[in-house]
Design an enzyme around this catalytic site. Structure first.
Site, mmCIF file in Angstrom:
data_model
loop_
_atom_site.group_PDB
_atom_site.id
_atom_site.type_symbol
_atom_site.label_atom_id
_atom_site.label_comp_id
_atom_site.label_asym_id
_atom_site.label_seq_id
_atom_site.Cartn_x
_atom_site.Cartn_y
_atom_site.Cartn_z
ATOM 1 N N GLY A 110 8.924 -37.551 23.817
ATOM 2 C CA GLY A 110 9.194 -36.443 22.926
ATOM 3 C C GLY A 110 9.828 -35.277 23.654
ATOM 4 N N HIS A 111 9.603 -34.090 23.119
ATOM 5 C CA HIS A 111 10.204 -32.866 23.654
ATOM 6 C C HIS A 111 9.744 -32.608 25.083
ATOM 7 C CE1 HIS A 111 12.182 -28.993 23.309
ATOM 8 N NE2 HIS A 111 11.061 -28.334 23.537
ATOM 9 N N PHE A 112 8.451 -32.686 25.313
ATOM 10 C CA PHE A 112 7.889 -32.433 26.638
ATOM 11 C C PHE A 112 7.800 -33.725 27.439
ATOM 12 C CE2 PHE A 112 6.695 -28.315 24.927
ATOM 13 C CZ PHE A 112 6.830 -27.487 26.041
ATOM 14 N N ASP A 119 12.492 -36.534 20.362
ATOM 15 C CA ASP A 119 12.358 -35.088 20.220
ATOM 16 C C ASP A 119 12.989 -34.626 18.900
ATOM 17 O OD1 ASP A 119 12.240 -32.350 20.534
ATOM 18 O OD2 ASP A 119 13.617 -32.264 22.238
ATOM 19 N N ASP A 175 15.053 -26.904 27.189
ATOM 20 C CA ASP A 175 14.797 -25.982 26.077
ATOM 21 C C ASP A 175 15.437 -24.618 26.376
ATOM 22 O OD1 ASP A 175 12.762 -25.992 23.534
ATOM 23 O OD2 ASP A 175 12.703 -24.036 24.511
#
Length: 291
Positions: A267-269, A241, A105
C-alpha cells in the site's frame, strides 16, 4: 562501516529560525542519501530502512516543519516552497552539496522543488509512492481538489479536518492495500495521529493541503527537469496505494526512458511493510549507477 546505531540529532537553522530534528547513520565520508518523509508521518517512518542503507551510505532523514519533532517559529508559513527552503538550508548547514534523494508522498514535491533549484546536487532519485504526474493522483485527492477551488473559509477547511486528520484516517493510510495490516507496527500511526493533534497542527495540515495545488502546477517543470537531466531514477511503488496510484509510477518512463519501475504488492506505506525488499533494491540500484 556504518555507525552501530541511528543517531538522533537536532540542528538550528539561523535563517529560517527552525530547529530541525533528524536521524542519521553511516560513515561521514560516505555518499549521502536524503530521506524525505510524507504526510502524516516523519523521519520515524524510516527507522528500519536507515540501518539497511547505512552499511554503504551516510543516511539522513529530517522531520519537515509541521511534522515529527522539528520546531518552527510561530511565524512560519506552511507552504511547500518554505518546506523546500528549510531542507535546502538544512543541507547547507550540514555541508552537504551532493546526495541521492528518497521521495515519498509530501517528500516528492519537496525533493523535486529542491532538484529544480540544485539540479547538479541530485545524484539519483528513489521515489516510493512519490508522485510527479497528474495521472498518479488517486481518488483520495477528489475532496482536496474541491478544496483547491474553494475560498479557504472555515466552512471549507473543517470538512477536511474531520475527514483527513482523524485516527481512523491516519490508520487507513497504513492499512489500505497492505497485504497484512496486522503486521504493521501500531506505534507508527499512533505517533502520527498524536503529533497531528498538537495545538495548531490541524490548521498547518490544511494549509499544506491547500498549497499542494501549487505542486501540481509545477509538474511540467518537474518533467522538463527529468528530460534535461536524465537523472537516474528508481520508482518502487506500492501498487495498491489509493493515494498515489500506479500510473504515476509508470509515467516516469515518459521523461526518463532508463527509469527503473517496480510495482510491488503493498500500500501507501510500503516502507513499513516491505522495508527489507526496498532497502536491498535501492542498494543494488545505486551500485549499478556507480553511486
Amino acid at each position: 562501516m556504518s555507525n552501530a546505531l541511528t543517531q538522533i540529532k537536532r540542528v538550528p537553522l539561523p535563517e529560517s529560525k527552525t530547529n530541525v530534528f533528524y536521524r542519521e547513520q553511516g560513515a561521514a565520508t560516505a555518499p549521502v542519501i536524503l530521506l524525505l518523509h510524507g504526510f502524516p508521518s516523519s523521519s520515524h517512518q524510516y527507522r528500519n530502512l536507515i540501518p539497511l542503507l547505512a552499511v554503504k551510505y551516510r543516511v539522513i532523514a529530517p522531520d519537515l516543519p509541521g511534522f515529527g519533532f522539528t520546531e518552527a517559529p510561530l511565524s512560519f508559513e506552511y507552504t511547500f516552497a518554505n518546506l523546500t527552503s528549510t531542507v535546502a538550508e538544512f543541507l547547507d548547514v550540514l555541508g552537504i552539496s551532493q546526495f541521492s534523494v528518497y521521495i515519498f508522498d509530501y517528500g516528492a514535491p519537496t525533493g523535486l522543488r529542491l532538484a529544480l533549484q540544485r539540479p547538479e546536487a541530485v545524484q539519483a532519485i528513489i521515489t516510493q509512492n512519490g508522485n510527479a504526474y497528474e495521472e498518479g493522483l488517486g481518488i483520495f485527492w477528489d475532496p482536496v481538489k474541491l478544496f483547491w477551488a474553494s475560498r479557504n473559509e472555515p466552512s471549507d477547511r473543517d470538512p477536511l479536518k474531520q475527514a483527513m486528520l482523524t485516527y481512523e484516517a491516519t490508520k487507513w493510510q497504513y492499512d489500505e492495500g497492505t497485504r497484512d495490516p496486522t503486521a504493521l507496527a501500531p506505534e507508527a500511526y499512533h505517533l502520527d495521529y498524536a503529533l497531528l493533534q498538537r495545538p495548531g497542527n490541524p490548521d498547518i495540515q490544511i494549509d499544506l493541503f491547500k498549497d499542494y495545488e501549487n505542486n501540481v502546477k509545477l509538474y511540467p517543470e518537474f518533467h522538463e527537469y527529468f528530460r534535461k537531466s536524465q537523472v537516474p531514477l528508481l520508482a518502487i511503488w506500492g501498487k495498491n496505494d489509493p493515494i498515489f496510484i500506479p500510473p504515476g509510477a509508470e509515467a516516469f518512463k515518459r521523461d526518463l526512458p532508463d527509469a527503473e519501475v517496480h510495482l510491488i504488492d503493498a500500500g501507501h506505506f510500503a516502507v513499513e511493510s516491505d522495508t527489507e525488499f526496498i532497502g536491498q533494491t535501492i542498494l543494488k540500484f545505486l551500485e549499478r549507477r556507480g553511486i
